[in-house]
Write an enzyme that holds these catalytic residues in place. Structure first.
Site, PDB file in Angstrom:
ATOM      1  N   HIS A 101       0.871  -1.173   0.000  1.00 33.14           N
ATOM      2  CA  HIS A 101       0.000   0.000   0.000  1.00 33.14           C
ATOM      3  C   HIS A 101       0.912   1.228   0.000  1.00 33.14           C
ATOM      4  O   HIS A 101       2.051   1.162   0.470  1.00 33.14           O
ATOM      5  CB  HIS A 101      -0.862   0.086   1.265  1.00 33.14           C
ATOM      6  CG  HIS A 101      -1.796  -1.053   1.480  1.00 33.14           C
ATOM      7  ND1 HIS A 101      -1.395  -2.243   2.037  1.00 33.14           N
ATOM      8  CD2 HIS A 101      -3.132  -1.174   1.250  1.00 33.14           C
ATOM      9  CE1 HIS A 101      -2.439  -3.057   2.139  1.00 33.14           C
ATOM     10  NE2 HIS A 101      -3.506  -2.437   1.665  1.00 33.14           N
ATOM     11  N   ASP A 104       2.308   2.038   3.372  1.00 30.71           N
ATOM     12  CA  ASP A 104       3.202   1.015   3.928  1.00 30.71           C
ATOM     13  C   ASP A 104       4.645   1.426   3.708  1.00 30.71           C
ATOM     14  O   ASP A 104       5.496   1.220   4.568  1.00 30.71           O
ATOM     15  CB  ASP A 104       3.019  -0.339   3.229  1.00 30.71           C
ATOM     16  CG  ASP A 104       1.653  -0.941   3.400  1.00 30.71           C
ATOM     17  OD1 ASP A 104       0.989  -0.618   4.391  1.00 30.71           O
ATOM     18  OD2 ASP A 104       1.256  -1.746   2.537  1.00 30.71           O
ATOM     19  N   HIS A 271     -10.996 -14.009   3.804  1.00 29.85           N
ATOM     20  CA  HIS A 271     -12.224 -13.292   3.470  1.00 29.85           C
ATOM     21  C   HIS A 271     -13.310 -14.260   3.018  1.00 29.85           C
ATOM     22  O   HIS A 271     -14.500 -14.036   3.274  1.00 29.85           O
ATOM     23  CB  HIS A 271     -11.952 -12.247   2.388  1.00 29.85           C
ATOM     24  CG  HIS A 271     -11.044 -11.150   2.822  1.00 29.85           C
ATOM     25  ND1 HIS A 271     -10.671 -10.106   1.997  1.00 29.85           N
ATOM     26  CD2 HIS A 271     -10.424 -10.921   4.010  1.00 29.85           C
ATOM     27  CE1 HIS A 271      -9.861  -9.288   2.656  1.00 29.85           C
ATOM     28  NE2 HIS A 271      -9.692  -9.771   3.874  1.00 29.85           N
ATOM     29  N   ASP A 296      -4.655 -13.583  -2.384  1.00 26.88           N
ATOM     30  CA  ASP A 296      -3.979 -13.287  -1.128  1.00 26.88           C
ATOM     31  C   ASP A 296      -3.992 -14.571  -0.317  1.00 26.88           C
ATOM     32  O   ASP A 296      -5.053 -15.003   0.169  1.00 26.88           O
ATOM     33  CB  ASP A 296      -4.692 -12.163  -0.369  1.00 26.88           C
ATOM     34  CG  ASP A 296      -4.187 -10.789  -0.773  1.00 26.88           C
ATOM     35  OD1 ASP A 296      -3.368 -10.711  -1.704  1.00 26.88           O
ATOM     36  OD2 ASP A 296      -4.619  -9.798  -0.163  1.00 26.88           O
ATOM     37  N   ASP A 309      -5.676 -13.650   9.483  1.00 30.18           N
ATOM     38  CA  ASP A 309      -4.529 -13.530   8.562  1.00 30.18           C
ATOM     39  C   ASP A 309      -3.368 -14.435   8.951  1.00 30.18           C
ATOM     40  O   ASP A 309      -2.212 -13.997   9.012  1.00 30.18           O
ATOM     41  CB  ASP A 309      -4.043 -12.072   8.491  1.00 30.18           C
ATOM     42  CG  ASP A 309      -4.960 -11.199   7.657  1.00 30.18           C
ATOM     43  OD1 ASP A 309      -5.609 -11.738   6.746  1.00 30.18           O
ATOM     44  OD2 ASP A 309      -5.031  -9.982   7.910  1.00 30.18           O
ATOM     45  N   ASP A 339      -0.631 -12.481   2.222  1.00 31.75           N
ATOM     46  CA  ASP A 339      -1.275 -11.468   3.064  1.00 31.75           C
ATOM     47  C   ASP A 339      -1.498 -12.111   4.423  1.00 31.75           C
ATOM     48  O   ASP A 339      -2.622 -12.419   4.816  1.00 31.75           O
ATOM     49  CB  ASP A 339      -2.592 -11.022   2.433  1.00 31.75           C
ATOM     50  CG  ASP A 339      -3.230  -9.860   3.182  1.00 31.75           C
ATOM     51  OD1 ASP A 339      -2.681  -9.456   4.223  1.00 31.75           O
ATOM     52  OD2 ASP A 339      -4.278  -9.368   2.737  1.00 31.75           O
TER      53      ASP A 339
END
Length: 439
Positions: A101, A104, A271, A296, A309, A339
Protein backbone atom coordinates in the site's frame (compact mmCIF):
# COMPACT_ATOMS: atom_id res chain seq x y z
CA UNK A 1 22.95 -4.19 1.06
CA UNK A 2 21.94 -3.68 4.71
CA UNK A 3 22.21 -6.86 6.78
CA UNK A 4 19.48 -7.34 9.36
CA UNK A 5 18.94 -11.08 8.98
CA UNK A 6 22.65 -11.94 9.25
CA UNK A 7 21.98 -15.47 10.51
CA UNK A 8 21.29 -16.78 7.00
CA UNK A 9 22.47 -16.19 3.45
CA UNK A 10 19.73 -17.48 1.16
CA UNK A 11 16.91 -20.01 1.44
CA UNK A 12 17.39 -22.91 -0.96
CA UNK A 13 15.63 -26.15 -1.89
CA UNK A 14 16.99 -29.19 -0.01
CA UNK A 15 14.21 -31.74 -0.51
CA UNK A 16 11.79 -33.66 1.67
CA UNK A 17 14.44 -35.35 3.80
CA UNK A 18 16.03 -32.09 4.91
CA UNK A 19 15.66 -31.08 8.56
CA UNK A 20 17.05 -27.59 7.99
CA UNK A 21 14.37 -25.09 9.11
CA UNK A 22 15.86 -22.53 6.72
CA UNK A 23 15.33 -24.65 3.61
CA UNK A 24 12.48 -25.53 1.29
CA UNK A 25 11.34 -29.13 1.39
CA UNK A 26 8.91 -28.99 -1.57
CA UNK A 27 9.41 -25.66 -3.32
CA UNK A 28 11.93 -26.17 -6.09
CA UNK A 29 11.55 -22.99 -8.13
CA UNK A 30 12.93 -24.61 -11.29
CA UNK A 31 11.00 -27.89 -11.16
CA UNK A 32 8.81 -28.18 -14.25
CA UNK A 33 5.17 -29.17 -13.70
CA UNK A 34 2.67 -29.23 -16.55
CA UNK A 35 5.06 -27.33 -18.79
CA UNK A 36 5.89 -24.50 -16.38
CA UNK A 37 8.30 -24.13 -13.48
CA UNK A 38 7.01 -23.94 -9.92
CA UNK A 39 8.07 -20.30 -9.82
CA UNK A 40 6.00 -19.58 -12.93
CA UNK A 41 2.96 -21.39 -11.54
CA UNK A 42 2.98 -19.84 -8.06
CA UNK A 43 4.32 -16.32 -8.72
CA UNK A 44 5.00 -15.81 -5.01
CA UNK A 45 4.91 -12.42 -3.32
CA UNK A 46 5.54 -11.04 0.17
CA UNK A 47 3.31 -8.28 1.48
CA UNK A 48 4.90 -5.12 2.87
CA UNK A 49 2.21 -4.33 5.48
CA UNK A 50 2.05 -7.38 7.75
CA UNK A 51 5.70 -8.30 7.23
CA UNK A 52 7.45 -4.96 7.71
CA UNK A 53 4.84 -2.52 9.09
CA UNK A 54 2.93 -4.42 11.77
CA UNK A 55 4.43 -4.12 15.25
CA UNK A 56 2.44 -6.87 16.92
CA UNK A 57 -0.29 -4.68 18.38
CA UNK A 58 -3.91 -5.76 18.60
CA UNK A 59 -7.15 -4.37 20.02
CA UNK A 60 -6.11 -5.41 23.53
CA UNK A 61 -2.39 -4.80 23.60
CA UNK A 62 0.54 -2.70 22.44
CA UNK A 63 3.11 -3.83 19.91
CA UNK A 64 5.12 -6.88 20.92
CA UNK A 65 7.58 -7.03 18.00
CA UNK A 66 10.99 -5.37 18.01
CA UNK A 67 11.35 -3.57 14.69
CA UNK A 68 14.29 -1.15 14.76
CA UNK A 69 13.13 0.83 11.73
CA UNK A 70 9.86 1.66 13.51
CA UNK A 71 11.74 3.41 16.32
CA UNK A 72 13.37 6.03 14.12
CA UNK A 73 12.10 9.48 15.11
CA UNK A 74 12.65 10.57 11.50
CA UNK A 75 9.79 8.72 9.82
CA UNK A 76 11.20 9.10 6.32
CA UNK A 77 14.58 7.74 7.42
CA UNK A 78 12.74 4.86 9.07
CA UNK A 79 10.96 4.16 5.78
CA UNK A 80 14.33 4.08 3.99
CA UNK A 81 15.66 1.60 6.55
CA UNK A 82 12.49 -0.46 6.19
CA UNK A 83 13.04 -0.66 2.43
CA UNK A 84 16.60 -1.91 2.99
CA UNK A 85 15.42 -4.63 5.34
CA UNK A 86 12.44 -5.56 3.18
CA UNK A 87 14.59 -6.18 0.12
CA UNK A 88 17.15 -8.08 2.17
CA UNK A 89 14.32 -10.36 3.30
CA UNK A 90 12.87 -10.72 -0.21
CA UNK A 91 16.27 -11.49 -1.68
CA UNK A 92 17.16 -14.08 0.95
CA UNK A 93 13.75 -15.75 0.79
CA UNK A 94 14.07 -15.95 -2.98
CA UNK A 95 10.54 -14.89 -3.93
CA UNK A 96 10.10 -13.02 -7.22
CA UNK A 97 7.53 -10.42 -6.11
CA UNK A 98 6.32 -8.08 -3.38
CA UNK A 99 3.16 -5.98 -2.83
CA UNK A 100 2.48 -2.71 -0.99
CA UNK A 101 0.00 0.00 0.00
CA UNK A 102 1.19 3.57 -0.50
CA UNK A 103 1.45 4.34 3.23
CA UNK A 104 3.20 1.02 3.93
CA UNK A 105 6.29 2.22 2.15
CA UNK A 106 6.27 5.93 3.05
CA UNK A 107 4.93 8.07 5.93
CA UNK A 108 1.73 9.89 5.04
CA UNK A 109 2.89 13.19 6.49
CA UNK A 110 0.71 16.06 7.66
CA UNK A 111 -0.44 17.38 4.29
CA UNK A 112 -1.06 16.23 0.76
CA UNK A 113 2.22 17.86 -0.26
CA UNK A 114 4.15 15.82 2.32
CA UNK A 115 2.28 12.67 1.30
CA UNK A 116 3.26 13.07 -2.36
CA UNK A 117 6.87 14.04 -1.61
CA UNK A 118 7.44 11.17 0.84
CA UNK A 119 5.80 8.63 -1.44
CA UNK A 120 7.79 9.63 -4.52
CA UNK A 121 11.02 9.64 -2.50
CA UNK A 122 10.55 6.03 -1.41
CA UNK A 123 9.33 4.93 -4.85
CA UNK A 124 12.68 6.17 -6.18
CA UNK A 125 14.41 3.90 -3.66
CA UNK A 126 12.21 0.89 -4.47
CA UNK A 127 12.92 1.34 -8.16
CA UNK A 128 16.67 1.13 -7.50
CA UNK A 129 16.28 -1.88 -5.23
CA UNK A 130 14.22 -3.75 -7.81
CA UNK A 131 17.04 -3.27 -10.30
CA UNK A 132 19.65 -4.39 -7.74
CA UNK A 133 17.82 -7.55 -6.64
CA UNK A 134 15.62 -8.54 -9.58
CA UNK A 135 12.58 -8.60 -7.28
CA UNK A 136 9.47 -7.26 -9.03
CA UNK A 137 6.20 -5.67 -7.96
CA UNK A 138 3.18 -7.97 -8.22
CA UNK A 139 0.77 -5.20 -7.31
CA UNK A 140 0.42 -1.86 -5.64
CA UNK A 141 -2.56 -0.26 -3.94
CA UNK A 142 -3.62 2.74 -1.85
CA UNK A 143 -4.59 2.58 1.81
CA UNK A 144 -7.90 4.48 1.85
CA UNK A 145 -9.13 3.14 5.17
CA UNK A 146 -6.65 3.79 8.02
CA UNK A 147 -6.67 7.60 8.20
CA UNK A 148 -9.60 8.98 10.27
CA UNK A 149 -10.79 10.92 7.22
CA UNK A 150 -12.01 7.56 5.90
CA UNK A 151 -14.07 6.60 8.95
CA UNK A 152 -17.24 6.87 6.82
CA UNK A 153 -15.68 5.36 3.73
CA UNK A 154 -13.53 6.61 0.87
CA UNK A 155 -15.41 6.45 -2.43
CA UNK A 156 -18.65 5.93 -0.49
CA UNK A 157 -18.06 8.83 1.90
CA UNK A 158 -20.91 11.36 2.29
CA UNK A 159 -18.31 14.13 1.78
CA UNK A 160 -17.05 14.50 -1.84
CA UNK A 161 -13.82 16.07 -0.54
CA UNK A 162 -12.95 12.74 1.07
CA UNK A 163 -13.76 11.05 -2.26
CA UNK A 164 -11.27 13.46 -3.86
CA UNK A 165 -8.58 12.59 -1.29
CA UNK A 166 -9.04 8.89 -2.04
CA UNK A 167 -8.77 9.69 -5.75
CA UNK A 168 -5.48 11.49 -5.02
CA UNK A 169 -4.02 8.45 -3.30
CA UNK A 170 -5.16 6.04 -6.01
CA UNK A 171 -3.83 8.40 -8.70
CA UNK A 172 -0.38 8.40 -7.10
CA UNK A 173 -0.37 4.70 -6.23
CA UNK A 174 -1.44 3.67 -9.75
CA UNK A 175 1.21 5.85 -11.34
CA UNK A 176 3.86 4.41 -9.01
CA UNK A 177 2.69 0.87 -9.73
CA UNK A 178 3.11 1.49 -13.44
CA UNK A 179 6.52 3.08 -12.95
CA UNK A 180 7.73 0.11 -10.89
CA UNK A 181 6.51 -2.40 -13.47
CA UNK A 182 3.67 -3.65 -11.28
CA UNK A 183 1.60 -6.33 -12.97
CA UNK A 184 -1.68 -5.53 -11.20
CA UNK A 185 -3.36 -2.75 -9.25
CA UNK A 186 -5.64 -3.73 -6.34
CA UNK A 187 -8.67 -1.91 -4.95
CA UNK A 188 -9.79 -3.04 -1.50
CA UNK A 189 -12.60 -0.98 -0.02
CA UNK A 190 -11.65 -1.33 3.62
CA UNK A 191 -14.43 0.99 4.77
CA UNK A 192 -16.68 0.91 1.71
CA UNK A 193 -19.72 -0.28 3.60
CA UNK A 194 -21.91 0.81 6.48
CA UNK A 195 -22.33 0.49 10.24
CA UNK A 196 -26.06 1.27 10.28
CA UNK A 197 -28.68 1.86 7.60
CA UNK A 198 -30.18 4.63 9.75
CA UNK A 199 -27.69 7.15 8.33
CA UNK A 200 -26.87 5.45 5.01
CA UNK A 201 -28.12 6.05 1.46
CA UNK A 202 -27.32 2.70 -0.15
CA UNK A 203 -28.23 3.73 -3.69
CA UNK A 204 -26.13 6.89 -3.55
CA UNK A 205 -23.10 5.14 -2.06
CA UNK A 206 -23.29 2.40 -4.68
CA UNK A 207 -23.37 5.03 -7.43
CA UNK A 208 -20.40 6.82 -5.85
CA UNK A 209 -18.19 3.76 -5.73
CA UNK A 210 -19.35 2.75 -9.20
CA UNK A 211 -18.22 6.10 -10.56
CA UNK A 212 -14.94 5.83 -8.64
CA UNK A 213 -14.17 2.48 -10.28
CA UNK A 214 -15.03 3.90 -13.69
CA UNK A 215 -12.55 6.72 -13.04
CA UNK A 216 -9.88 4.18 -12.10
CA UNK A 217 -10.46 2.33 -15.38
CA UNK A 218 -10.34 5.61 -17.30
CA UNK A 219 -7.02 6.51 -15.67
CA UNK A 220 -5.60 3.06 -16.42
CA UNK A 221 -6.22 3.56 -20.12
CA UNK A 222 -5.06 7.19 -20.04
CA UNK A 223 -1.62 6.31 -18.65
CA UNK A 224 -1.33 3.11 -20.67
CA UNK A 225 -1.10 0.78 -17.66
CA UNK A 226 -0.96 -2.77 -19.06
CA UNK A 227 -1.58 -4.55 -15.76
CA UNK A 228 -4.83 -5.95 -14.39
CA UNK A 229 -7.20 -4.04 -12.13
CA UNK A 230 -8.40 -6.14 -9.19
CA UNK A 231 -11.10 -5.73 -6.54
CA UNK A 232 -10.61 -7.68 -3.31
CA UNK A 233 -13.90 -8.99 -1.86
CA UNK A 234 -14.56 -9.00 1.90
CA UNK A 235 -17.93 -9.31 3.68
CA UNK A 236 -17.31 -7.28 6.84
CA UNK A 237 -14.60 -5.85 9.09
CA UNK A 238 -13.93 -3.09 9.68
CA UNK A 239 -17.49 -2.12 8.66
CA UNK A 240 -20.55 -4.17 9.59
CA UNK A 241 -21.43 -4.84 5.96
CA UNK A 242 -19.14 -4.20 2.99
CA UNK A 243 -20.32 -3.67 -0.56
CA UNK A 244 -17.74 -6.08 -2.03
CA UNK A 245 -19.09 -8.96 0.09
CA UNK A 246 -17.85 -11.88 -2.03
CA UNK A 247 -16.91 -12.77 -5.61
CA UNK A 248 -20.51 -13.09 -6.79
CA UNK A 249 -21.43 -9.74 -5.24
CA UNK A 250 -18.47 -8.05 -6.91
CA UNK A 251 -19.48 -9.51 -10.26
CA UNK A 252 -22.98 -8.09 -9.90
CA UNK A 253 -21.49 -4.70 -9.08
CA UNK A 254 -19.16 -4.83 -12.08
CA UNK A 255 -22.04 -5.76 -14.38
CA UNK A 256 -24.15 -2.86 -13.07
CA UNK A 257 -21.48 -0.33 -13.97
CA UNK A 258 -20.25 -1.97 -17.17
CA UNK A 259 -16.89 -2.96 -15.71
CA UNK A 260 -16.99 -6.77 -15.93
CA UNK A 261 -14.46 -6.78 -18.79
CA UNK A 262 -12.17 -4.27 -17.07
CA UNK A 263 -11.76 -5.49 -13.49
CA UNK A 264 -11.11 -8.93 -12.00
CA UNK A 265 -10.84 -10.13 -8.39
CA UNK A 266 -8.05 -10.64 -5.90
CA UNK A 267 -9.34 -13.39 -3.60
CA UNK A 268 -8.22 -13.76 0.01
CA UNK A 269 -8.71 -17.09 1.77
CA UNK A 270 -9.63 -15.54 5.12
CA UNK A 271 -12.22 -13.29 3.47
CA UNK A 272 -13.87 -16.36 1.96
CA UNK A 273 -14.09 -17.83 5.47
CA UNK A 274 -15.72 -14.65 6.80
CA UNK A 275 -18.25 -14.73 3.94
CA UNK A 276 -19.27 -18.27 4.86
CA UNK A 277 -17.61 -19.79 1.80
CA UNK A 278 -14.74 -22.17 1.23
CA UNK A 279 -11.64 -20.78 -0.42
CA UNK A 280 -12.23 -23.22 -3.27
CA UNK A 281 -15.76 -21.88 -3.77
CA UNK A 282 -14.56 -18.32 -4.28
CA UNK A 283 -11.85 -19.40 -6.73
CA UNK A 284 -14.26 -21.61 -8.68
CA UNK A 285 -16.87 -18.84 -8.81
CA UNK A 286 -14.34 -16.31 -10.10
CA UNK A 287 -13.15 -18.75 -12.76
CA UNK A 288 -16.73 -19.52 -13.82
CA UNK A 289 -17.45 -15.79 -14.18
CA UNK A 290 -14.11 -15.17 -15.92
CA UNK A 291 -12.95 -12.60 -13.36
CA UNK A 292 -10.24 -14.64 -11.63
CA UNK A 293 -7.15 -12.50 -11.16
CA UNK A 294 -4.93 -13.07 -8.14
CA UNK A 295 -4.81 -14.50 -4.61
CA UNK A 296 -3.98 -13.29 -1.13
CA UNK A 297 -2.74 -16.50 0.44
CA UNK A 298 -3.53 -16.96 4.11
CA UNK A 299 -6.03 -18.74 6.30
CA UNK A 300 -8.68 -17.80 8.82
CA UNK A 301 -9.95 -19.52 11.93
CA UNK A 302 -13.48 -20.94 11.52
CA UNK A 303 -14.05 -20.48 15.26
CA UNK A 304 -13.26 -16.76 15.13
CA UNK A 305 -15.33 -14.08 13.44
CA UNK A 306 -12.51 -11.83 12.37
CA UNK A 307 -9.61 -11.66 9.93
CA UNK A 308 -6.80 -13.60 11.64
CA UNK A 309 -4.53 -13.53 8.56
CA UNK A 310 -2.59 -16.66 9.49
CA UNK A 311 -0.16 -18.28 7.09
CA UNK A 312 -1.61 -21.11 4.97
CA UNK A 313 -0.76 -24.55 6.36
CA UNK A 314 -3.35 -26.91 4.86
CA UNK A 315 -2.33 -28.99 1.85
CA UNK A 316 -5.87 -30.39 1.73
CA UNK A 317 -7.45 -26.95 1.31
CA UNK A 318 -4.87 -25.57 -1.06
CA UNK A 319 -4.71 -28.64 -3.30
CA UNK A 320 -8.36 -28.05 -4.21
CA UNK A 321 -7.68 -24.33 -4.69
CA UNK A 322 -4.70 -25.09 -6.91
CA UNK A 323 -6.79 -27.60 -8.85
CA UNK A 324 -9.34 -24.90 -9.71
CA UNK A 325 -6.57 -22.52 -10.79
CA UNK A 326 -4.88 -25.12 -13.00
CA UNK A 327 -8.21 -26.04 -14.62
CA UNK A 328 -8.65 -22.36 -15.46
CA UNK A 329 -5.22 -22.20 -17.09
CA UNK A 330 -3.26 -20.72 -14.18
CA UNK A 331 -2.36 -17.14 -13.39
CA UNK A 332 -1.78 -14.53 -16.07
CA UNK A 333 -0.72 -11.40 -14.19
CA UNK A 334 -1.73 -12.57 -10.71
CA UNK A 335 0.03 -14.72 -8.14
CA UNK A 336 0.08 -15.87 -4.53
CA UNK A 337 0.70 -12.91 -2.24
CA UNK A 338 1.17 -13.85 1.41
CA UNK A 339 -1.27 -11.47 3.06
CA UNK A 340 -0.44 -13.11 6.37
CA UNK A 341 1.22 -12.16 9.62
CA UNK A 342 3.16 -14.05 12.23
CA UNK A 343 1.50 -14.44 15.61
CA UNK A 344 1.91 -11.74 18.24
CA UNK A 345 4.05 -14.06 20.38
CA UNK A 346 6.40 -14.87 17.48
CA UNK A 347 8.92 -12.21 18.45
CA UNK A 348 12.08 -13.74 16.97
CA UNK A 349 12.93 -11.87 13.71
CA UNK A 350 13.52 -15.23 12.02
CA UNK A 351 9.94 -16.28 12.68
CA UNK A 352 9.22 -14.30 9.50
CA UNK A 353 11.32 -16.82 7.58
CA UNK A 354 9.80 -19.88 9.24
CA UNK A 355 6.31 -18.61 8.42
CA UNK A 356 7.01 -17.91 4.76
CA UNK A 357 9.07 -21.06 4.19
CA UNK A 358 6.32 -23.26 5.60
CA UNK A 359 3.60 -21.51 3.62
CA UNK A 360 5.58 -21.69 0.38
CA UNK A 361 6.15 -25.42 0.88
CA UNK A 362 2.42 -25.90 1.48
CA UNK A 363 1.62 -24.23 -1.83
CA UNK A 364 4.36 -26.16 -3.64
CA UNK A 365 3.13 -29.52 -2.37
CA UNK A 366 -0.45 -28.51 -3.14
CA UNK A 367 0.60 -27.64 -6.69
CA UNK A 368 2.18 -31.07 -7.16
CA UNK A 369 -0.90 -32.87 -5.86
CA UNK A 370 -3.30 -30.74 -7.92
CA UNK A 371 -1.24 -31.33 -11.06
CA UNK A 372 -1.49 -35.07 -10.48
CA UNK A 373 -5.27 -34.82 -10.11
CA UNK A 374 -5.47 -32.84 -13.33
CA UNK A 375 -3.20 -35.18 -15.29
CA UNK A 376 -4.99 -38.31 -14.12
CA UNK A 377 -8.38 -36.65 -14.66
CA UNK A 378 -9.26 -38.07 -11.25
CA UNK A 379 -12.35 -35.91 -10.84
CA UNK A 380 -13.00 -34.59 -14.33
CA UNK A 381 -14.02 -37.95 -15.83
CA UNK A 382 -16.78 -38.34 -13.26
CA UNK A 383 -17.92 -34.73 -13.68
CA UNK A 384 -18.03 -35.19 -17.46
CA UNK A 385 -20.13 -38.33 -17.10
CA UNK A 386 -22.46 -36.58 -14.67
CA UNK A 387 -23.29 -33.85 -17.17
CA UNK A 388 -23.10 -35.98 -20.33
CA UNK A 389 -26.84 -35.60 -20.92
CA UNK A 390 -26.33 -31.95 -21.78
CA UNK A 391 -24.35 -33.02 -24.84
CA UNK A 392 -27.42 -34.83 -26.17
CA UNK A 393 -29.82 -33.30 -28.69
CA UNK A 394 -32.25 -32.37 -25.91
CA UNK A 395 -29.57 -30.73 -23.78
CA UNK A 396 -28.15 -28.75 -26.69
CA UNK A 397 -31.58 -27.57 -27.84
CA UNK A 398 -32.29 -26.24 -24.34
CA UNK A 399 -28.96 -24.40 -24.10
CA UNK A 400 -29.18 -22.99 -27.62
CA UNK A 401 -32.65 -21.55 -27.11
CA UNK A 402 -34.26 -23.91 -29.61
CA UNK A 403 -37.01 -24.99 -27.25
CA UNK A 404 -39.50 -23.49 -24.77
CA UNK A 405 -41.31 -24.35 -21.56
CA UNK A 406 -44.35 -25.41 -23.59
CA UNK A 407 -42.31 -27.62 -25.92
CA UNK A 408 -40.55 -29.29 -23.01
CA UNK A 409 -43.85 -29.88 -21.21
CA UNK A 410 -45.22 -31.56 -24.35
CA UNK A 411 -42.07 -33.67 -24.72
CA UNK A 412 -42.25 -34.98 -21.15
CA UNK A 413 -45.89 -36.00 -21.65
CA UNK A 414 -45.40 -37.50 -25.11
CA UNK A 415 -42.42 -39.63 -24.10
CA UNK A 416 -43.59 -40.16 -20.53
CA UNK A 417 -40.13 -39.19 -19.32
CA UNK A 418 -39.24 -40.65 -15.93
CA UNK A 419 -35.59 -39.76 -15.22
CA UNK A 420 -33.99 -41.81 -12.46
CA UNK A 421 -31.66 -40.26 -9.84
CA UNK A 422 -27.95 -41.05 -10.14
CA UNK A 423 -25.49 -41.13 -7.23
CA UNK A 424 -23.41 -38.01 -6.74
CA UNK A 425 -20.59 -40.23 -5.38
CA UNK A 426 -19.35 -37.55 -3.01
CA UNK A 427 -17.73 -39.97 -0.58
CA UNK A 428 -15.97 -41.82 -3.40
CA UNK A 429 -14.67 -38.54 -4.81
CA UNK A 430 -13.43 -37.43 -1.40
CA UNK A 431 -11.57 -40.73 -1.10
CA UNK A 432 -9.97 -40.16 -4.51
CA UNK A 433 -8.80 -36.70 -3.48
CA UNK A 434 -7.31 -38.01 -0.23
CA UNK A 435 -5.62 -40.81 -2.14
CA UNK A 436 -3.85 -38.25 -4.32
CA UNK A 437 -2.97 -35.89 -1.47
CA UNK A 438 -1.54 -38.55 0.83
CA UNK A 439 0.11 -40.80 -1.76
Amino acid sequence: MTTYFDKIEKISFEGEKSTNPFAFKHYDANQVILGKTMAEHLRLAVCYWHTFCWNGNDMFGLGSLERSWQKNSNLLAGAEQKADIAFEFLNKLGVPYYCFHDVDIAPEGNSVREYVQNFHHIVDILERKQVETGVKLLWGTANCFTNPRYMSGAATNPNPEVFAWAATQVFNAMNATQRLGGENYVLWGGREGYETLLNTDLKREREQIGRFMQMVVEHKHKIGFKGTLLIEPKPQEPTKHQYDYDVATVYGFLKQFGLEKEIKVNIEANHATLAGHTFQHEIATACALDIFGSIDANRGDPQLGWDTDQFPNSVEENTLVMYEILKHGGFTTGGFNFDAKIRRQSIDPYDLFYAHIGAIDVLALSLKRAAKMLQEETLQKIVNERYAGWNSELGQHILQGKTSLETLAQLVQQKDLAPKPVSGQQEYLENLVNQVIYS
